[in-house]
Enzyme design. Structure first.
Site, PDB file in Angstrom:
ATOM      1  N   ARG A 177     -90.179 -79.539  23.814  1.00 36.95           N
ATOM      2  CA  ARG A 177     -89.790 -78.128  23.755  1.00 36.95           C
ATOM      3  C   ARG A 177     -89.921 -77.581  22.341  1.00 36.95           C
ATOM      4  NH1 ARG A 177     -86.009 -80.663  27.199  1.00 36.95           N
ATOM      5  NH2 ARG A 177     -85.980 -79.826  29.330  1.00 36.95           N
ATOM      6  N   ASP A 198     -78.938 -79.015  32.371  1.00 36.47           N
ATOM      7  CA  ASP A 198     -78.747 -80.418  31.970  1.00 36.47           C
ATOM      8  C   ASP A 198     -77.444 -80.967  32.556  1.00 36.47           C
ATOM      9  OD1 ASP A 198     -80.636 -80.724  29.125  1.00 36.47           O
ATOM     10  OD2 ASP A 198     -80.084 -78.747  29.838  1.00 36.47           O
ATOM     11  N   ARG A 258     -77.804 -81.550  36.258  1.00 33.75           N
ATOM     12  CA  ARG A 258     -78.533 -82.798  36.502  1.00 33.75           C
ATOM     13  C   ARG A 258     -77.626 -84.005  36.249  1.00 33.75           C
ATOM     14  NH1 ARG A 258     -83.715 -80.437  33.199  1.00 33.75           N
ATOM     15  NH2 ARG A 258     -84.994 -79.832  34.996  1.00 33.75           N
ATOM     16  N   HIS A 309     -80.672 -78.174  24.277  1.00 34.57           N
ATOM     17  CA  HIS A 309     -81.315 -78.362  25.579  1.00 34.57           C
ATOM     18  C   HIS A 309     -82.616 -79.100  25.309  1.00 34.57           C
ATOM     19  CE1 HIS A 309     -83.007 -77.764  29.507  1.00 34.57           C
ATOM     20  NE2 HIS A 309     -83.953 -76.959  29.059  1.00 34.57           N
TER      21      HIS A 309
END
Length: 304
Positions: A78, A138, A141, A165
């Site tokens: 990212r 996150d 999950r 993140h």
């Protein structure tokens, strides 16, 4: 925009808005998305759907969701996206705020924490009204995988991931609990290298999950769409739910720089109304500081 307008279809199905404006640079695709949604308007309760390349179509928006940006490629982190997407933000944020000066913004584009900071600076809005989707997904999950391991529905598994993140995110093993029973009290080694049940692998799976999905289908869509819809509902319905979203953390946990990271926040009609300062043990605090340093080392060199 997410593939095939999926993101907006989820919002429609939750009846969260009475007007939606779509803005994109690809005019034909944008018009096609608008028409496709309009043709299905019998099946949801959003009576007005408009679109255009001119940001004036978004005038007086209560909430703006930023998904613009270069898509994360297979094997790409990212953070490597950052400068490309900073340049995109420079081209869109001032115009959006000009037409909707009282708006709140949810940033979804990656790397979300750094871009939330960039949008805050470009917009001139209070930090409480510029919110990164951050670790909301996150944490979802994380809870799902904990539930899978325990054989318990994830709604009954309470756990947080904070920080970036991304690869330096921080799992708060000290707070993981089911029905108020902290798993650390049952297994003090939970989440450590000496844990024989290898709970630490769950956090590794969380970090790698987006990369895995991108590798297999080319992009992520369903989970992130559902996650952001969750944030939208909390703001537009003034639910005051707690979400781990990216917000300004300067002067929290010893952070001295202007950095956006995920920590639990109460979201309502004005954006972030309160920050829940969760107790971190020494290891978690050190990891949170390391996460902040990871972002700062990139952010300090940005040009915008």
């Amino acid at each position: 925009m997410f593939p095939d307008g999926l993101y907006f279809k989820i919002i429609f199905n939750c009846d969260l808005t009475d007007e939606l404006a779509l803005v994109d640079v690809v005019e034909d695709k944008l018009k096609g998305e608008m028409m496709d949604l309009q043709h299905g308007s019998l099946f949801f309760h959003t009576p007005k759907i408009i679109s255009g390349k001119d940001y004036s179509v978004s005038a007086n928006s209560k909430l703006i969701i930023i998904t613009a940006g270069a898509r994360q490629q297979k094997g790409e982190t990212r953070l490597s996206l950052v400068q490309r997407n900073v340049n995109i933000m420079k081209s869109i944020i001032p115009a959006l705020v000009h037409h909707s000066p009282d708006c709140k913004m949810i940033i979804v584009s990656n790397p979300v924490d750094i871009l939330t900071y960039v949008v805050w600076k470009l917009s001139g809005l209070p930090a409480t009204r510029v919110i990164g989707s951050g670790c909301n997904l996150d944490s979802a999950r994380f809870r799902y995988l904990i539930g899978e391991k325990l054989g318990v529905h994830p709604i009954s598994c309470h756990a947080w991931i904070i920080g970036e993140h991304g690869d330096s995110s921080v799992p708060l093993w000290s707070g993981v609990n089911v029905a108020g029973v902290a798993l650390k009290t049952l297994d003090p080694k939970l989440g450590t290298d000496s844990d024989t049940d290898q709970w630490k692998n769950i956090h590794r799976q969380v970090v790698e999950s987006a990369y895995e999905v991108i590798k297999m289908k080319g992009y992520t869509s369903w989970a992130v769409g559902l996650s952001v819809t969750d944030l939208v509902a909390s703001i537009l319905k003034n639910l005051r739910k707690v979400h781990p979203v990216s917000t300004l953390v300067k002067d929290l946990y010893g952070i001295k720089e202007e950095i956006f990271l995920s920590i639990p926040c109460i979201l309502g009609q004005n954006g972030v109304s309160d920050i829940v300062k969760v107790h971190l043990n020494n290891e978690e605090k050190a990891l949170f500081t390391k996460s902040a340093d990871t972002l700062w080392n990139v952010q300090k060199d940005l040009v915008f």
